[in-house]
Scaffold this active site. Structure first.
Site, PDB file in Angstrom:
ATOM      1  N   GLU A  56       7.992  -9.187   0.188  1.00  0.00           N
ATOM      2  CA  GLU A  56       6.658  -9.034  -0.397  1.00  0.00           C
ATOM      3  C   GLU A  56       6.868  -8.756  -1.885  1.00  0.00           C
ATOM      4  OE1 GLU A  56       2.508  -6.495  -0.321  1.00  0.00           O
ATOM      5  OE2 GLU A  56       4.427  -5.475  -0.106  1.00  0.00           O
TER       6      GLU A  56
ATOM      7  N   ASP B 134       8.491  -4.842   2.881  1.00  0.00           N
ATOM      8  CA  ASP B 134       7.325  -4.290   2.194  1.00  0.00           C
ATOM      9  C   ASP B 134       7.690  -3.924   0.756  1.00  0.00           C
ATOM     10  OD1 ASP B 134       4.548  -3.301   2.643  1.00  0.00           O
ATOM     11  OD2 ASP B 134       5.426  -1.392   2.028  1.00  0.00           O
TER      12      ASP B 134
HETATM   13  C1  NOJ Z   1       2.104  -3.575   1.153  1.00  0.00           C
HETATM   14  C2  NOJ Z   1       1.446  -3.645   2.488  1.00  0.00           C
HETATM   15  O1  NOJ Z   1       1.166  -4.993   2.787  1.00  0.00           O
HETATM   16  C3  NOJ Z   1       0.209  -2.797   2.396  1.00  0.00           C
HETATM   17  O2  NOJ Z   1      -0.631  -2.959   3.501  1.00  0.00           O
HETATM   18  C4  NOJ Z   1       0.638  -1.362   2.208  1.00  0.00           C
HETATM   19  O3  NOJ Z   1      -0.504  -0.552   2.016  1.00  0.00           O
HETATM   20  C5  NOJ Z   1       1.557  -1.211   1.006  1.00  0.00           C
HETATM   21  N1  NOJ Z   1       2.555  -2.231   0.923  1.00  0.00           N
HETATM   22  C6  NOJ Z   1       2.272   0.113   1.051  1.00  0.00           C
HETATM   23  O4  NOJ Z   1       3.217   0.087   2.084  1.00  0.00           O
END
Ligand code: NOJ
Length: 542
Positions: free
Chosen positions: A259, A205
């Protein structure tokens, strides 16, 4: 190198499960691990290679599980560690690999380490695990700097004793201080905990946020073109090198997928150097408008930059944070945006669905690995009319009720039957699904589509099965072709190896089928031997 001898993650089709919306096994209206276990045969039959699970850890759910209170246990709403272990064994028995989410930038404000930091006094060592700072101004009542949370409002919250702490997302998600060795050590323990249980990888993440500029400079004092002080700092790479070294000691070829909403392709691919992450989500592709030239530019840039580091590209159309692409592609502006009005613009869903079918054939034909977000194989659109009082995404509250947030792509899946909850929960369920499903979803259930040749589900099944049997698909190279006739400017036409070609018609005119051996698959019926606008074909070449 043949499909069977190269690492699995260079080709894999990875299906994203958003646990709370996938399948509810215990009837409380919230998806869970046992619901997912029951649906594993569906995923095997779909033809995917791996599952990526959004967080299933203990969490107060301030951000749907992206606020983790215990990284090494399962939230009781989703089940137990024993359920998770049984799920891993059952998925593996079906030849499905499993990637879990890891959330290293922040935890929950209920995590024991943050609770200890709050209980300690300003300046105490417990606070060093996070970013606690005194405020500015005569009374310290101004935040330490001008950074804004991604969910709206300041990125700092003040605690009772006057200190402030940093949270790049909701106040319930304090950012870890990765300069602290205890933070690093604890995450290494978490990685090993899940690797020991046989997981096949981690989705990281907000991977680029871990390291901050320690001076915490005001953003407004910096050159607008400079890298933001809360992300993509050079020190983050060393963390991922240490993670890779750990994963590489395990036999399962565990993979990391980052990500990385990184607009600069060169900065992006730095994360994919051979001793760092294996892959990163290709958000440039996801964000691309429905336009042949724009797609071609994104595809060329992706393949060019990934080749420099030897990493496979990924192809992503949707996930749990963005407007579903059936809806996006049916709008006047077909690109992705996080702007609040992106959640509400109207769409021509018939057009969006045609384009989504073509996009599926495009993304599954490109070189590398591909992602499928749960429900995209059913052609689900964004749900844009959820009643305001039911919205749960923290963006709704944090934006002062101006941004409806991401709940519209998180509505529980329709599995079967003609009445709600369409098989999402068992018949004897005691609660409604946590978000309401639209009436129109009866026709989109997996059961309604199964066996119906023109359905989105059958298109995905045939495409995924062909992808497995076509030796030229998956990892490898792509060669652009021309010869698609007068509308060539609106066409994507490429060859994979010697035997396979894909043509996507993004123009307004039908395009003659180019010379070929036979037609493997078409996203929509041909029109007098021509590829219809907004459709795609897979061809066997002679
Ligand atoms: C990215 C995640 O995909 C999202 O859903 C989340 O709100 C944020 N990061 C914070 O963790």
């Amino acid at each position: 190198m043949s499909r069977h001898s190269r690492p699995w993650w260079r080709d894999a089709v990875i299906y994203q499960v958003y646990p709370r919306s996938f399948a509810d096994g215990d009837g409380d209206g919230i998806g869970d691990v046992n619901g997912l276990r029951d649906r594993l045969p569906y995923l095997r039959d779909l033809g995917i290679d791996a599952i990526w699970l959004s967080p299933w850890y203990v969490s107060p759910m301030a951000d749907a599980g992206y606020d983790v209170a215990d990284y090494r246990d399962i939230d009781p709403r989703f089940g137990s560690l024993a359920h998770a272990e049984a799920f891993l064994a059952e998925a593996h028995a079906l030849d499905l690999r499993v990637i879990v989410d890891i959330v290293p930038n922040h935890c929950s404000d209920r995590h024991p380490a943050f609770a200890a930091a709050l209980a300690a006094a300003p300046g105490a060592p417990e606070r060093d695990l996070f970013w606690f700072r005194p405020g500015r101004g005569e009374h310290g009542d101004q935040p330490p700097n001008d950074w804004r949370s991604h969910f709206g409002g300041p990125a700092w919250t003040r605690v009772d004793d006057g200190d402030w702490y940093l949270h790049m997302f909701a106040p319930e998600q304090p950012d870890w201080n990765w300069d602290h060795p205890a933070v690093r050590a604890d995450f290494e323990t978490t990685l090993r905990f899940w690797l020991d249980r046989g997981v096949d990888g981690f989705r990281i993440d907000v991977a680029d946020h871990l390291v901050k500029d320690p001076a915490l400079p005001d953003q407004s004092t910096l050159d607008p073109a400079a890298i933001r002080p809360w992300r993509d700092q050079d020190g983050v790479h060393e963390i991922f090198r240490s993670w890779r070294a750990i994963a590489d000691t395990y036999p399962q070829q565990a993979v990391f997928v980052g990500e990385l909403w990184e607009p600069n392709a060169d900065r992006f691919t730095r994360y994919l150097r051979p001793d760092e992450l294996h892959t990163g989500f290709n958000f440039a592709f996801l964000a691309c408008p429905w336009d042949a030239l724009a797609f071609r530019a994104v595809i060329d840039e992706t393949l060019g930059t990934h080749a420099l580091v030897g990493a496979p590209a990924t192809w992503v159309l949707s996930n749990h944070d963005v407007v579903r692409h059936v809806t996006r592609y049916g709008r006047a502006d077909t690109s992705h945006s996080f702007a609040p009005d992106a959640m509400t613009q109207t769409a021509d869903l018939a057009l969006g669905t045609r384009r989504a079918r073509a996009a599926a054939l495009l993304s599954l034909a490109l070189p590398g690995s591909a992602y499928v977000y749960q429900g995209e194989e059913l052609g689900l659109p964004e749900v844009q009319d959820i009643a305001a009082e039911l919205l749960q995404d923290p963006r709704w509250l944090r934006s002062g009720f101006t941004d409806r947030g991401r709940d519209g792509c998180r509505v529980p899946l329709p599995w079967s039957g003609t009445a709600k909850p369409y098989g999402f929960s068992p018949d004897w369920a005691t609660a409604d699904p946590w978000l309401p499903q639209p009436e129109a979803w009866a026709a989109l259930s997996a059961q309604a589509q199964a066996g119906s040749r023109p359905s989105m589900l059958e298109l995905y099944r045939r495409a995924l099965h062909l992808r497995r049997t076509e030796p030229d698909l998956g990892d490898g190279t792509l060669t652009w072709l021309d010869g698609a006739g007068p509308a060539a400017h609106g066409v994507l036409y490429f060859r994979r190896g010697d035997g396979f070609a894909c043509l996507v018609n993004l123009s307004a005119e039908p395009v003659p089928l180019p010379p070929h051996g036979y037609l493997l698959l078409a996203s929509d019926p041909l029109q007098e031997l021509k590829v219809a606008p907004d459709s795609a074909v897979w061809l066997r070449l002679v």
